[in-house]
Motif scaffolding. Structure first.
Motif: not given
Length: 737
Positions: A515-520
């Protein structure tokens, strides 16, 4: 006035001189003058220096009328120097790439100190490179600049002139020069460090210190090693003229005794019959410079009393003790090995455990780690274990039980586990039993030649034992493949009876699940500034090059691209610089792919994985012809690329500067590349493998079409643009220990 004056004295080093001079003139920091001093060398050194001077205006040739020795040759170069800082380099050594830029940056950070001490590595004639064992003394933590009393441990670092940069005004103000004779560095470095008002350190290898097989001055047998006594007389005379330095006498006394002991005990330095005389001279110096209350080592007492025969007797006793200890250790190892072999044979006769699986990876985590997670998810009745090799414990995934190679538990697991999963193989002594299932995950999609094709590529094959390779292939039951090209290539270069599972690569499943949270979170853990465009730079290994170094001037590329870009450098040797994050030792390549916004590579297999992310890829193919000739390739990547192709560094910069790296044409190329090489990478590859190998399902799960897949987008696609400020401290480095 240049920033650096690099002084290189040359005498009988014609075989090494060009490499030395090239290492200076090719530095990414060009503000320098190179003062090359021909010490009346009888070989071609003088002519080589003149040739370089004719080609490059930064080279100042100095020719001495007669041979004067290393120290006085340096003095001749010192008299010609005009730079802010002096850098001495021996003519058979080399500066590492970007060394002067790192030195310049550190000097600026620390307010132009009198002396900057940097690190070195010994490079041996057989290709080995060994970093200075006292590198911890050069840590950049704490206040800087400082005085020597704040960091007295610096006196333990090799006392040479060439691992430091000296402010020229400081050197001239105190009249420092090199004396004649051997060990001329001793009466230079001690006074310089003792006198300096400001010192800083740089924890980076800036010099490769060549260890020649023959011909080294200090390795020559000669009575000139007795010059060492005169050099320490100069050191103590310097201290004697400055009462404020008296506090350093105990430390200098210990360093002197250590130095004498090294010369006395090192074979090949003192001529036969001269050891007694050397020891008598050492005893005289002990008495002359002894400081009451100074702590000394036991071997210093032998120097104190000049006990030559006692010293030799103790040496002989120590040698006998070492041999006995070595024999005892060898016997203990033999007994342990025999016991483990017996243990393994017994385990092979016990029933297989159908609820056990063992996983191993050559580097990082990769497909075996992704499969281990899938085993626990889709076959929870299985117990899993991971072989954690010494030094790579951090690469082990968090779920499975850890096994240390060579232990009884390790051999029990290999003997009795039903499932064996690896991307490279297990121990050569492994005996695959009836009923065991071996899953070989390979290393990804091949661009360069592999397996039996390396028979025609000796540079790439090196010491490959092809008979052993085929014995390993005969143990495989299943081989994973990501596409038809990988399947056809593997079955030809690794001929065997195994079954190919063309189901996709499990290590790339995370690209569809993240997810975008994982990338961040990943970007924050790596130290990627918010709003930056992070480019993952991952070049291929060059089998035809003995020294692996980036073909690109990474700092120049970043300067030209502007402050928004940062580089995640996964190179084969560590690199440093502003906005460069060294991720050489990071155990999870998939995490680096997710954290980045684009991939910059040449011929590395990661480009096939990265294509599944559907993010921009730029190929730097400047040395394609050399790579193809040395390694061999299965298709011309330039003709069927996953994105824009650069044939030079300037062309690469233009691709990024103009936005072509993520333009419509690059997207079209990437789409065609994904269709050919990523047909199965929909996030369910590991599940398909488990359902086939463990659960016995013969029909693989349906594949999500390329157009319907939703890999997590790059951070720069959903974060607002930002200008990355220049870091005030080095960016964080993620390493594997």
């Amino acid at each position: 006035m240049p920033r650096f004056s690099v002084i290189v004295p040359a005498y009988k080093v014609q075989a090494y001189l060009s490499e030395c001079l090239d290492s200076v003139l090719s530095q990414s920091y060009p503000d320098l003058e190179l003062i090359a001093v021909d010490d009346c060398s009888p070989d071609a050194c003088g002519a080589i220096i003149d040739e370089y001077a004719a080609r490059d205006a930064r080279v100042k040739p100095v020719h001495l009328a007669e041979n004067q020795g290393l120290g006085r040759a340096r003095n001749a170069g010192l008299a010609e120097a005009a730079g802010d800082y002096l850098v001495f380099l021996d003519s058979d050594d080399t500066l590492t790439p970007d060394a002067l830029r790192s030195v310049a940056d550190r000097l600026k950070e620390t307010g132009d100190p009198d002396v900057l001490v940097y690190d070195y590595a010994r490079t041996y004639w057989d290709g080995r490179t060994v970093r200075n064992q006292l590198a911890a003394q050069l840590t950049e933590q704490g206040r800087a600049p400082f005085r020597l009393e704040d960091r007295p441990g610096l006196l333990r670092v090799l006392m040479v002139a060439w691992n430091k940069a000296y402010r020229r005004d400081f050197v001239r103000a105190h009249g420092f020069t090199f004396p004649p004779g051997y060990y001329e560095d001793t009466p230079w470095t001690f006074p310089v460090l003792l006198t300096a008002e400001s010192i800083a350190t740089l924890d980076r290898v800036c010099v490769h210190y060549r260890q020649r097989r023959q011909g080294s001055i200090l390795g020559t047998t000669s009575r000139r090693h007795f010059d060492l006594f005169e050099q320490y007389d100069r050191v103590f005379a310097f201290v004697g003229q400055r009462p404020e330095l008296d506090r350093w006498r105990p430390e200098l006394f210990r360093r002197m005794l250590d130095h004498y002991a090294v010369v006395f005990t090192r074979r090949g330095r003192l001529p036969r019959g001269s050891h007694g005389d050397f020891l008598r001279r050492a005893r005289a110096h002990y008495r002359r410079y002894h400081v009451p209350g100074a702590r000394v080592r036991p071997r210093h007492a032998l120097l104190r009393f000049g006990l030559h025969r006692t010293f030799r007797a103790l040496q002989l006793a120590a040698a006998v003790r070492r041999r006995m200890l070595k024999g005892a250790v060898k016997l203990a190892r033999a007994l342990r090995t025999g016991a483990l072999r017996l243990h393994y044979r017994i385990q092979l006769r016990l029933p297989l455990r159908s609820d056990r699986a063992v996983f191993a990876a050559r580097e990082g985590r990769g497909d075996p780690a992704a499969l281990e997670e899938a085993f626990r998810t889709h076959a929870p009745h299985l117990g899993t274990a991971w072989i954690a090799r010494p030094g790579r414990e951090q690469a082990a995934p968090p779920g499975p039980r850890r096994l240390t190679p060579g232990t009884a538990a390790y051999w029990s697991a290999l003997a009795r586990s039903r499932y064996l999963v690896s991307d490279g193989g297990f121990e050569g002594r492994l005996r695959k039993r009836a009923g065991q299932v071996f899953v070989q995950t390979q290393q990804g999609t091949p661009l360069a030649h592999a397996g039996l094709d390396l028979l025609e590529r000796p540079a790439a094959a090196r010491d490959t034992d092809f008979a052993e390779l085929l014995r390993g292939v005969d143990q495989w039951d299943y081989v994973l493949s990501g596409n038809r090209h990988a399947t056809l290539t593997c079955e030809r270069v690794h001929p065997g009876r195994y079954t190919t599972l063309e189901y996709g690569l499990p290590r790339n499943d995370v690209f569809q699940r993240a997810t975008t949270q994982d990338v961040a979170r990943l970007r924050a853990s790596l130290g990627v500034p918010e709003g930056a465009v992070a480019v993952l730079y991952a070049p291929a290994y060059r089998d035809h090059l003995r020294t692996q170094r980036p073909l690109l001037d990474l700092e120049r590329v970043l300067r030209r691209l502007g402050p928004r870009f940062v580089l995640l450098a996964r190179t084969h040797t560590p690199v440093h610089g502003a906005r460069i994050i060294d991720v050489c030792g990071h155990p999870d390549l998939a995490a680096l792919c997710l954290a980045s916004d684009a991939l910059l590579t040449d011929y590395a297999p990661v480009l096939f994985d990265y294509a599944g992310l559907d993010r921009p890829i730029v190929v730097h193919a400047e040395d394609w012809a050399a790579y193809e000739a040395a390694r061999g390739v299965y298709f011309d990547l330039r003709a069927f690329p996953p994105g824009a192709v650069a044939h030079s560094e300037d062309e690469l910069i233009d691709i990024f500067a103009t936005g072509h790296w993520r333009g419509s044409r690059s997207a079209q190329l990437r789409a065609a590349f994904r269709e050919r090489f990523c047909p199965w990478d929909d996030g369910r590859a590991a599940e398909r493998v488990v359902r086939r190998v463990v659960l016995g399902e013969t029909e693989p799960a349906p594949v999500v079409p390329l157009g319907d897949r939703t890999p997590v987008p790059a951070a720069c696609a959903w974060s607002p643009p930002a200008t990355v400020p220049p870091p005030s401290v080095p960016l964080p480095v993620t390493e594997s220990h």
